[in-house]
Design an enzyme around this catalytic site. Structure first.
Site, mmCIF file in Angstrom:
data_model
loop_
_atom_site.group_PDB
_atom_site.id
_atom_site.type_symbol
_atom_site.label_atom_id
_atom_site.label_comp_id
_atom_site.label_asym_id
_atom_site.label_seq_id
_atom_site.Cartn_x
_atom_site.Cartn_y
_atom_site.Cartn_z
ATOM 1 N N LEU A 162 0.833 -1.201 0.000
ATOM 2 C CA LEU A 162 0.000 0.000 0.000
ATOM 3 C C LEU A 162 0.870 1.254 0.000
ATOM 4 C CD1 LEU A 162 -2.525 -1.295 2.665
ATOM 5 C CD2 LEU A 162 -2.712 -1.434 0.175
ATOM 6 N N ARG A 163 2.163 1.069 0.181
ATOM 7 C CA ARG A 163 3.180 2.124 0.040
ATOM 8 C C ARG A 163 3.165 3.184 1.124
ATOM 9 N NH1 ARG A 163 6.987 -0.412 -2.673
ATOM 10 N NH2 ARG A 163 6.711 -0.475 -4.925
ATOM 11 N N ASP B 179 0.791 -10.021 -5.101
ATOM 12 C CA ASP B 179 2.093 -9.397 -4.850
ATOM 13 C C ASP B 179 2.118 -7.975 -5.409
ATOM 14 O OD1 ASP B 179 4.459 -9.540 -3.504
ATOM 15 O OD2 ASP B 179 5.617 -10.276 -5.199
#
Lengths: 316, 419
Positions: free
Chosen positions: B59-60, B301
């Protein structure tokens, strides 16, 4: 399957990125065109006006003297304006991205980009982003390809041997890291050379190299037997680190080209080297300077071949 | 709040049930009881199934918001029918402190999209040296501990980490790749890498690391989930390890059951993945193993990368592909080529990952969380960068025609996406 990115809609050479995937006709066209330019370089006035008014940008992201110089001479003999950019010490260190650099130069109205880059595939990336009238010529990318070197090797072989269809060519040394070897192998298999051999220790052979259409030898003597052409590859000093080889001396003992080993090849065999040479590492001076060596003619032919490539892509 | 979904083809992969029926959600949970609903959804022509569970989606946040944000990726998740996802700890800073995990969970919850299950860092800053406070991280909501794609080269640290995790019954999720053998490599060590002149990672980088890990599982009995298998050799080792009764499970990335090193074409940076795409034989073995159960489940992924990270020569390009929105259609495509029923196919992205995650979702049993996906299995669409909700447009499947379009995603009885 994607269209080969070096060909335009008509199947003509738009960029020269790799010898792999080029049809035989295009390779022969380049070699024949180079043949016609070989005369130009012998003349007193060594210029033809084919690229007059065009700009050739030599974009070298990795240092090189010989290749850059021969491209520069080739472009000048075609009457192009040549701009040399040694980017290894300019934009890249200022953090400018590869594509930004190219976009900026494109804004300066480039016609041909001659690109050398340490990363395999970099010229493909550039070719995907240049304008339709711009051309990219790969001057060496990582381990992947060095197509003009491959072509000048083919030109040299054709010059001395005339016909590819009966040749045995032995390529010796650091095949793993060699873009020169890959380009030459693709060229030879496309032009129908029946036996292409690669010779070296397991540590310097890339995985599955047989799939390129070569026979693998680890014993140099066996590999050189009856060869018509012997191509020595440059061995870089850094290979002694990283556990690929114990020492230059030991490499020379097994894979250095000496007069004794060369005697196993055909009597009229030619010896080639893409340069720069490491005398006493991959090649003995007596061979490098001996009667079989065509190493200096290779350099001369390289100019005609690069003239041919630039004039052909610019014309398409 | 009572929700009634009618006229759908209801598939519960956990029980194998597949047929016309109704689904009721009462107060956020699946219910057997009908009765008057506050809201009725007509699912005519649609499959009604448990929401997807993705064991790896980046989700950064925190720290990498220039690549993607929690908001953009949570939108992507529900657009892809994903209602639960586990996010690996490779944020900046990594998820190695309870406070970070707590903040992430709260921010994710406030967006009211998918459920987020943080995977904590196994070692401090993922540096492979000191253990994280696994107990406190678990209290903060971590469901497992992992190194993401960062190698843990020191086998003594790995051993200790597994011992410690085993003490408290924590799950450890690890990718297997020998750091030394993989050094500088960017593609499968084979004839494609040789042709393209790319530094290779041999398949035995995976099997050697897996052999080490399995020995340590034998010694410690730690519960280990092996992430993103890439080679046929590793598949056979996992098969044997399960037969032996070791407490192990494993997954594969959805790209690796469809693609192989041939797909690199002319240096397509979207095919730069970790682990690398391997040979056609490896791909076929992974696809087969996912079908026969040697591989438990498949994940996206999901790795959104910005254009700057991909507009680079292959070896310099950042690894990873966006995947949350393609997980369902790509899994359906896999199931179709394997001639599996829809229930069997969907189990790999619902019931099976739920079992590994240890949640009660991923099934349609009464009392389970009211998380559903309603999709049209026949509807086809062309993958395009513009249509992706994820901030990452990096996928090798751009331009592909895929089947299976999400029409609605429901989390805890609330419709969080309609397409």
């Amino acid at each position: 399957m994607q269209r080969n990115p070096q060909l335009n809609e008509n199947g003509e050479l738009q960029h020269l990125l790799s010898i792999e995937g080029l049809p035989r006709e295009i390779l022969v066209q380049i070699l024949d065109t180079a043949e016609s330019f070989a005369g130009v370089t012998e003349r007193e006035v060594k210029k033809v006006p084919l690229l007059r008014g065009k700009s050739v940008f030599n974009l070298f992201f990795e240092p090189s003297t010989r290749t850059r110089t021969t491209f520069e001479i080739a472009a000048k003999r075609l009457s192009a304006d040549v701009i040399n950019l040694n980017i290894a010490v300019s934009s890249a260190t200022k953090g400018e991205s590869l594509l930004d650099t190219v976009a900026n130069l494109s804004a300066m109205h480039a016609d041909i980009f001659v690109v050398r880059h340490a990363s395999s595939g970099a010229p493909f990336l550039i070719a995907r982003h240049v304008k339709p009238h711009e051309h990219v010529v790969n001057a060496g990318d990582g381990r992947h390809a060095h197509p003009t070197q491959g072509l000048l090797d083919l030109f040299t072989i054709r010059h001395y041997k005339k016909d590819f269809s009966k040749l045995t060519v032995a390529i010796v040394g650091d095949v793993l890291h060699s873009r020169v070897a890959r380009s030459l192998i693709h060229g030879l298999t496309t032009l129908g050379a029946p036996e292409v051999r690669v010779i070296g220790p397991y540590t310097l052979m890339p995985a599955g190299v047989e799939a390129l259409g070569v026979r693998v030898f680890h014993d140099m003597k066996a590999g050189l037997k009856d060869a018509d052409v012997v191509v020595m590859l440059r061995l870089q000093n850094e290979r002694m680190r990283g556990a690929l080889l114990p020492s230059a001396q030991e490499f020379f003992k097994h894979y250095g080209l000496t007069s004794d080993k060369l005697a196993l090849a055909r009597k009229d065999a030619i010896v080639m080297h893409p340069g720069p040479m490491n005398r006493g590492v991959e090649i003995d001076s007596s061979v490098a300077d001996g009667p079989h060596s065509v190493i200096l003619p290779q350099v001369t032919f390289g100019i005609a071949v690069r003239m041919a490539v630039m004039s052909i892509v610019a014309g398409n | 709040m009572r929700l009634h979904i009618k006229n759908g083809r209801v598939i519960d992969p956990a029980s194998g049930k597949d047929g016309a029926g109704d689904v009721f959600i009462v107060d956020g949970k699946i219910s057997n009881e009908g009765g008057k609903a506050d809201k009725v959804i007509d699912a005519k022509g649609l499959v009604v199934a448990p929401g997807l569970i993705d064991l790896s989606a980046r989700l950064r946040e925190p720290g990498l918001e220039y690549k993607a944000t929690l908001a953009s990726e949570m939108d992507a998740a529900v657009a892809g029918g994903v209602t639960s996802l586990a996010c690996p700890p490779d944020t900046d800073p990594p998820l190695d402190e309870p406070g970070l995990v707590d903040m992430l969970r709260r921010r994710a919850k406030s967006l009211e999209r998918a459920r987020v299950y943080p995977v904590g860092a196994l070692t401090v800053k993922l540096q492979g040296e000191a253990l994280t406070e696994m107990g406190l991280l678990a209290d903060a909501g971590c469901v497992a501990f992992s190194q993401a794609n960062v190698p843990l080269a020191d086998t003594q640290v790995l051993w200790r980490a597994l011992q410690y995790a085993a003490t408290f019954g924590f799950s450890v999720w690890l990718r297997v790749e020998d750091a030394w053998l993989a050094k500088n490599g960017v593609s499968h060590d084979g004839d494609v890498a040789t042709r393209l002149g790319l530094p290779g990672i041999p398949a035995f980088a995976e099997t050697i690391a897996l052999a080490t890990l399995l020995e340590l599982v034998r010694a410690t009995r730690a519960r280990v989930h092996v992430c993103r298998l890439s080679s046929a050799g590793a598949v056979e080792m996992m098969r044997a390890a399960k037969k032996e009764g070791l407490p192990v499970s494993c997954d594969v990335g959805i790209h690796h059951v469809h693609l192989c090193d041939r797909d690199l074409g002319y240096f397509d940076p979207n095919c730069r993945l970790e682990p690398p795409l391997r040979s056609p034989r490896d791909r076929d073995a992974l696809s087969q193993a996912l079908a026969d159960g040697a591989i438990d489940c498949v994940c996206s992924d999901h790795t959104p990368v910005d254009e700057d990270g991909k507009h680079l020569p292959f070896a310099e390009a950042e690894a990873g592909a966006t995947g949350l929105e393609l997980l369902l259609p790509l899994t359906l495509k896999w199931g179709a080529t394997r001639k599996l029923s829809l229930a069997q196919t969907l189990s790999r992205i619902t019931a099976e990952p739920a079992r590994i995650l240890g949640t009660s979702s991923g099934r349609l049993a009464a009392g389970a969380p009211g998380d559903l996906v309603l999709f049209d299995p026949q509807a086809s669409f062309r993958v395009s960068a513009e249509a992706l909700k994820s901030q990452g447009k990096n996928t090798p499947f751009i331009g592909y025609e895929l089947q299976g379009k999400v029409r609605a995603t429901i989390v805890a009885g609330n419709v969080v996406y309609e397409g």
